[in-house]
Design a protein around this motif. Sequence first.
Motif, PDB file in Angstrom:
ATOM      1  N   LYS A 161       0.834  -1.202   0.000  1.00 48.86           N
ATOM      2  CA  LYS A 161       0.000   0.000   0.000  1.00 48.86           C
ATOM      3  C   LYS A 161       0.869   1.252   0.000  1.00 48.86           C
ATOM      4  O   LYS A 161       0.638   2.188  -0.784  1.00 48.86           O
ATOM      5  CB  LYS A 161      -0.935   0.013   1.206  1.00 48.86           C
ATOM      6  N   GLN A 162       1.874   1.284   0.856  1.00 49.10           N
ATOM      7  CA  GLN A 162       2.741   2.461   0.915  1.00 49.10           C
ATOM      8  C   GLN A 162       3.531   2.625  -0.378  1.00 49.10           C
ATOM      9  O   GLN A 162       3.730   3.750  -0.862  1.00 49.10           O
ATOM     10  CB  GLN A 162       3.699   2.348   2.105  1.00 49.10           C
ATOM     11  N   ILE A 173       1.291   4.131  -2.986  1.00 50.96           N
ATOM     12  CA  ILE A 173       1.093   5.559  -2.689  1.00 50.96           C
ATOM     13  C   ILE A 173       2.317   6.359  -3.137  1.00 50.96           C
ATOM     14  O   ILE A 173       2.197   7.390  -3.810  1.00 50.96           O
ATOM     15  CB  ILE A 173       0.838   5.770  -1.180  1.00 50.96           C
ATOM     16  N   ASP A 174       3.491   5.853  -2.785  1.00 50.75           N
ATOM     17  CA  ASP A 174       4.732   6.565  -3.116  1.00 50.75           C
ATOM     18  C   ASP A 174       4.936   6.700  -4.622  1.00 50.75           C
ATOM     19  O   ASP A 174       5.470   7.707  -5.102  1.00 50.75           O
ATOM     20  CB  ASP A 174       5.939   5.853  -2.497  1.00 50.75           C
ATOM     21  N   ASN A 195       2.507   6.692  -6.854  1.00 49.66           N
ATOM     22  CA  ASN A 195       1.276   7.187  -7.482  1.00 49.66           C
ATOM     23  C   ASN A 195       0.643   6.118  -8.372  1.00 49.66           C
ATOM     24  O   ASN A 195       0.225   6.388  -9.498  1.00 49.66           O
ATOM     25  CB  ASN A 195       1.553   8.462  -8.293  1.00 49.66           C
ATOM     26  N   LEU A 214      -1.836   3.869  -7.083  1.00 50.22           N
ATOM     27  CA  LEU A 214      -3.084   3.375  -6.505  1.00 50.22           C
ATOM     28  C   LEU A 214      -4.183   3.331  -7.560  1.00 50.22           C
ATOM     29  O   LEU A 214      -4.229   4.156  -8.473  1.00 50.22           O
ATOM     30  CB  LEU A 214      -3.541   4.265  -5.360  1.00 50.22           C
TER      31      LEU A 214
END
Length: 269
Positions: free
Chosen positions: A216-217, A220-221, A223, A225
Amino acid sequence: MDNRPIGVFDSGLGGLTSVKELMRRLPQESIVYFGDTGRVPYGTRSDETITKYVFQDIRFLLNFDIKLIIIACGTASSVALEKVQQAFNIPIIGVVYPAASQAVNISTTGKIGIIGTPGTINSGSYIRIIKELAPDAKTFSKACPLFVPLVENGYTMNEVARLVAQEYLGPLKDKCVDTLIMGCTHYPLLKNTIEGIMGKEVRLIDPGAETAKYVKQLLIDKNMLGQSGIVPTYKYFVSDCIENFSRLGSLFLEKEITQSVEKIDIEKY
């Protein structure tokens, strides 16, 4: 944003514990899951054979325009992760680093136990990463070859499972570990049995849950998602008999598998 699916594979059904956590933490993400049920377990195979299987599994998943692949198998992550990361131009995540990192973070005594398949334990992958992160940590490992077949056959909380767990876990309990890595994605299905032997004061690390947080992280990092509000799709594939997959798979996911399950010939890849 990136609405392409996440690919997940394991030697059998255990990787569905990772899928369960992905569904919970990333509800907008579509997932393609492959369980290599025809060749389970990987943990008793040679490194050469495991690496061959992992390359085939990844080549199959790449047919679905995957944006990221999770090797939801402790053995495969331990033996072949670096090789496939170098061979394929796509993010490929194993379960070892996220679980080892969390164990180091939460252990208060530095005594960390590791259980896994013979392949995972013999590779020393968890010990290597723990020592890199915490040089003073003391690690104690134990191969548990019967845990996977117990879980795959639905024996997770009966007397047979308890007796086997007692035999395996006794030496780790004697070492007074305060944290135990369940170094195979099948093992969280034995959590209650393991906890009953080790005691509730020992923190249990679920590799699937830790990997889902890590992914998940990462998304996010980068971009990457999936778009919020999109209804995700879930596809399931196996390399052997599909009859028991929905039944046992529902236990791993803790929800009913309503999608059709397809059998594929993994040797073609």
